[in-house]
Each structure stands twice: as structure tokens, then as C-alpha cells.
Write a protein that holds these residues in place. Sequence first.
Motif, mmCIF file in Angstrom:
data_model
loop_
_atom_site.group_PDB
_atom_site.id
_atom_site.type_symbol
_atom_site.label_atom_id
_atom_site.label_comp_id
_atom_site.label_asym_id
_atom_site.label_seq_id
_atom_site.Cartn_x
_atom_site.Cartn_y
_atom_site.Cartn_z
ATOM 1 N N PHE A 67 0.829 -1.203 0.000
ATOM 2 C CA PHE A 67 0.000 0.000 0.000
ATOM 3 C C PHE A 67 0.866 1.257 0.000
ATOM 4 N N VAL A 68 1.896 1.256 0.822
ATOM 5 C CA VAL A 68 2.766 2.433 0.896
ATOM 6 C C VAL A 68 3.540 2.607 -0.400
ATOM 7 N N ALA A 69 4.099 1.519 -0.932
ATOM 8 C CA ALA A 69 4.920 1.635 -2.142
ATOM 9 C C ALA A 69 4.084 2.122 -3.325
ATOM 10 N N GLU A 70 2.891 1.553 -3.484
ATOM 11 C CA GLU A 70 2.032 1.977 -4.593
ATOM 12 C C GLU A 70 1.658 3.439 -4.471
ATOM 13 N N ASN A 71 1.341 3.847 -3.268
ATOM 14 C CA ASN A 71 0.861 5.215 -3.114
ATOM 15 C C ASN A 71 1.987 6.241 -3.080
ATOM 16 N N CYS A 72 3.177 5.837 -2.710
ATOM 17 C CA CYS A 72 4.314 6.739 -2.887
ATOM 18 C C CYS A 72 4.507 7.045 -4.369
ATOM 19 N N GLU A 73 4.400 6.014 -5.173
ATOM 20 C CA GLU A 73 4.552 6.207 -6.613
ATOM 21 C C GLU A 73 3.438 7.113 -7.148
ATOM 22 N N ARG A 74 2.214 6.829 -6.743
ATOM 23 C CA ARG A 74 1.060 7.579 -7.264
ATOM 24 C C ARG A 74 1.096 9.044 -6.807
ATOM 25 N N ILE A 75 1.336 9.251 -5.520
ATOM 26 C CA ILE A 75 1.276 10.619 -4.983
ATOM 27 C C ILE A 75 2.461 11.446 -5.484
ATOM 28 N N SER A 76 3.634 10.824 -5.553
ATOM 29 C CA SER A 76 4.781 11.587 -6.049
ATOM 30 C C SER A 76 4.565 12.002 -7.503
ATOM 31 N N ARG A 77 3.905 11.135 -8.267
ATOM 32 C CA ARG A 77 3.584 11.507 -9.654
ATOM 33 C C ARG A 77 2.604 12.669 -9.693
ATOM 34 N N GLU A 78 1.552 12.547 -8.872
ATOM 35 C CA GLU A 78 0.530 13.612 -8.845
ATOM 36 C C GLU A 78 1.135 14.956 -8.492
ATOM 37 N N LEU A 79 2.083 14.928 -7.570
ATOM 38 C CA LEU A 79 2.676 16.186 -7.094
ATOM 39 C C LEU A 79 3.954 16.545 -7.845
ATOM 40 N N SER A 80 4.277 15.752 -8.846
ATOM 41 C CA SER A 80 5.517 15.962 -9.608
ATOM 42 C C SER A 80 6.720 16.065 -8.674
ATOM 43 N N ALA A 81 6.741 15.203 -7.687
ATOM 44 C CA ALA A 81 7.839 15.170 -6.715
ATOM 45 C C ALA A 81 8.661 13.901 -6.937
ATOM 46 N N ALA A 82 9.926 13.963 -6.548
ATOM 47 C CA ALA A 82 10.767 12.773 -6.673
ATOM 48 C C ALA A 82 10.264 11.702 -5.702
ATOM 49 N N ASN A 83 10.149 10.474 -6.213
ATOM 50 C CA ASN A 83 9.673 9.379 -5.360
ATOM 51 C C ASN A 83 10.795 8.915 -4.426
ATOM 52 N N VAL A 84 10.421 8.030 -3.521
ATOM 53 C CA VAL A 84 11.365 7.556 -2.508
ATOM 54 C C VAL A 84 11.588 6.053 -2.656
ATOM 55 N N LEU A 85 12.663 5.578 -2.083
ATOM 56 C CA LEU A 85 12.825 4.141 -1.885
ATOM 57 C C LEU A 85 11.965 3.752 -0.677
ATOM 58 N N VAL A 86 11.171 2.724 -0.826
ATOM 59 C CA VAL A 86 10.346 2.275 0.296
ATOM 60 C C VAL A 86 10.949 0.994 0.851
ATOM 61 N N VAL A 87 11.309 1.022 2.116
ATOM 62 C CA VAL A 87 11.948 -0.126 2.757
ATOM 63 C C VAL A 87 10.986 -0.713 3.784
ATOM 64 N N SER A 88 10.556 -1.918 3.516
ATOM 65 C CA SER A 88 9.632 -2.605 4.421
ATOM 66 C C SER A 88 10.412 -3.432 5.432
#
Lengths: 259, 207
Positions: A67-88
Motif C-alpha cells: 500500500f505504501v509503495a504503490e501510493n508513494c509512486e502515485r502521490i509523487s507523480r501527482e505532485l511531480s515530486a521525486a519518489n522515494v525508496l520504500v523499505v519494508s
Amino acid sequence: MPFLFVLILVSCQKEESIPFLSEEFSINSASTNATYTINVAFPQDYNPNTQSYATMYVLDGEENFNFVAENCERISRELSAANVLVVSIGYGRDRAIDYTPSDANEGGGGAAQFMSFVKDELIPRIESDYAADTARESRIILGHSFGGLFAAYAFTNDNAVFGNYLMLSPSIWYDNEIILKMEKENRSSIANRHQLVYLGLGELEGGGRMLAPFQAFYLQLQSNYPGIALEKQLQPHLDHSGSKNPNILDGLHFYFQNR
Amino acid sequence: MKHINYISLFFVLVSLTAASSQSVQIKTAKHSFPVAKLTIEPAIGLNPYSMGNFLVSNIVQWNIEKHLSIVSYTSYAYNNALDRDFNYIRTDYNNSLTQKFGIGTSLYGKRSAHTFSLMAGIKYDAFQETLHNPEFEPVTASVKSVSPDFGLMYNGKIGKGKCFFSYRMYLPIYPYPLKSFDIWSIDGNWPILRWNLEWVSDYNKIY
């Protein structure tokens, strides 16, 4: 009377998922004597040769990673922000041991050892094997419930490690609000640092333990931390479990907009 | 549109009930549970998950036809009754009020009736907590919330003649009943997993 078979129709709404690449490995921790399964999700435009990335460490990883990884990708795209590495970070010992700051009725008080694992074993591994930015401001920790309590513990007791904290329904009530005492004891050394804190709760967490300590923690941060970017959110109509994912979404938005 | 599924469930029940009603009438006409025009069923109960939420409720069921009824459900809950001072956190008050209306369908046995209803209404929650840890300044926080309340209710009656014992279970389907079956990312309020189970404390007259 004839037999009546009733089929329970179940609501199952599949939202459009965003694919992401990930890697998995295990770490045998010397700090906790436990083995943790670690998953790392990469931004879709991940390029280790040209860029370094902020890193989001996700507690209760088995539950929250996708959930976090998918939404980091989606939200960073929406905001035109650089995405992050997600470490579970998967479970090693019982979460009631790893995530709790003291030995009490509800937990084993292994947060100090778990923090050592994160700080001395996991983060160095991530930052050497992947294109992770090594600055404190580029590290985020996300946790829910006892995970939120551990994020609060990292904030109060080892504030140099993470610069961003997404604390969702944190169990501030734990051990007679010991985290409030820890905050008070460590305040003078950490209050002037720049930090981003998102505090989320469900509006209907009315079990007699969540709301008042949550408000007390919020007031302590609001009153004593001049360099803090602080957000408090009560998710309407939702309880401890139901508010988790909406608070993850709001916390991610807050992070990507204010980092 | 997840609620479509729940509405579909309701109509499946209606259809199955209608389909079975003729044979039920033939086989049990002489000994079937009496169909009353109006029942009023006050009850006390508790939430079996928390064991601390005490309920007082009332159902008014108007049977338009044998297998079709209009239902009103009213409840008051005194929540968190057994744990009102925990770790210096005092629950000053914690109450819920619910009013729902619905449409239901019933199955009848010899000594029992089973009504399944699709309910809609509102729920009002109000609670206040005070942190009174002597090491800190007291902090009081409160919530007052009005929520939509949709759900499926099962109301069972067991008895003989005009007196019966009834019990009911309520399965909330809003807000956020269960958005996905990915067990690793359960997303929903706890009430989906715990039913309000209520026992009528005394016999009820059929009016």
C-alpha cells in the motif's frame, strides 16, 4: 422447512494498482537476535547512477509495504515530486517487543535494541547497496499503532536518525505515557532541529486510551519545537483499524508537499 | 460500487424467501410462528468484542405482509463501561446513539421467525477523555461525530404463542466495511469483525 442456502456476497473493490519493482533480502540482527525480512521498492524512474533517493522505512512491513509503495509512486507523480525508496521491515521478534520502549503489561520493551538494528545494521546496508540519500532529512519512518509508538520513540530518543515521522494512531498511552516523559527529557537537545511530523488518528478511536494522550503529544510538539512542520489529522467516521490507510495517504501527501 | 453487493444480498434473501414461502405455508401452516402486524422489542445487550459497550435498544417491526416488513431500530450505547480510567486516561463520557430504518424479509419456522433487514440511518458518537498523569498538565480532548450508518440486521424470534424471546445481530457495512480481501492490508473499521449482539431481557407481547 426447506433448506436455505445463503450466499454471502462480499464487497471487494479492487483499486487500480501501480506496479513497482522490488527486492527482498533478510538480515540476521546482532542487536535483537532475530531475522528480519526486508523488501525494497524502487521508484519507477530509479536510476542509481544519476540520482540518490530519500528512503521511507515502513514498520509492520508485511501489512503495509504494498500500500505504501504503490501510493508513494502515485502521490509523487501527482505532485511531480521525486519518489522515494520504500523499505519494508518485516517482523523479527514480536512487534510488542520490538516497538515498545519499556517493559510493561502490554509489551516487552525492546525498542532500544530494535532501534540499534535499524540504525546500525539496516540503514547502513540500504545506504551502501542502493542509491539512498544519507542525510537525516532524507529518511522517513512510518508506523501505525505500536509502530507509531516506535516512530515516536525514534523521534524522542534517537532523533538524529530520521528527519521525517509519520505516526499513525500511535500508542502514546503505553506504560503510563512513558513516551511523553521521554520527549520531555530529550526536548532540549532535539527541539531546534528541523523535522516533519504527521500525527494521524481515527475520529472514532474511543476506547478510552488513544485520544487524550495523542492530543497531549501533539500539544507538546506544537508548543516546544520551533523548527517542526507538524500536521494533526483525525479521520472522520473511522476507528483504529479503518483510519490506518487513509492516514497513510494523508501522511504521504503531507510529506511530499512539505519535505 | 460496493454497496450494490449488499443490496444484491438483500434481494437474494427476498427472492429465496419468496421462493420458499409456498412450501413453508403448506408444510407448517397449522403450526407456524404467528405473524404479527406489529412487534415492539426492547432489548439490552453488549458488544461481544469489547465486552464494555452496553446497549439499550428497541426494534419496531411492522409486517406489511408475511415476508415483507418495515423496521425501525433505535439504540443507545454506554461505551467503554468497564475501563474508564486506564494509565491516567479517564473517560469522562462515551455514548452512542443510533436511529435506523430499514426494510426486511422474514422466514418462519414452527417456533421461530428470522428477519433480515437492510438498514440505513445515522449514528451519533460523543466521547471525552482527560489525561490526568500527575507528571503533566491535564489535557482534555473530545469528539462529537455524526456518521452515516448502513448495515444488515438479523433479528431472530423464538417462542410460542404471543410471547417470544428475540435476539439480533447487526453487521455494519459503512463506513469502510472491508475494502479488500488482501489479508495483509485489511482496511476497514473493526465493527465489520464484531457484531452487536443483543439479548432481549424479557418476553415481548405481540401487538
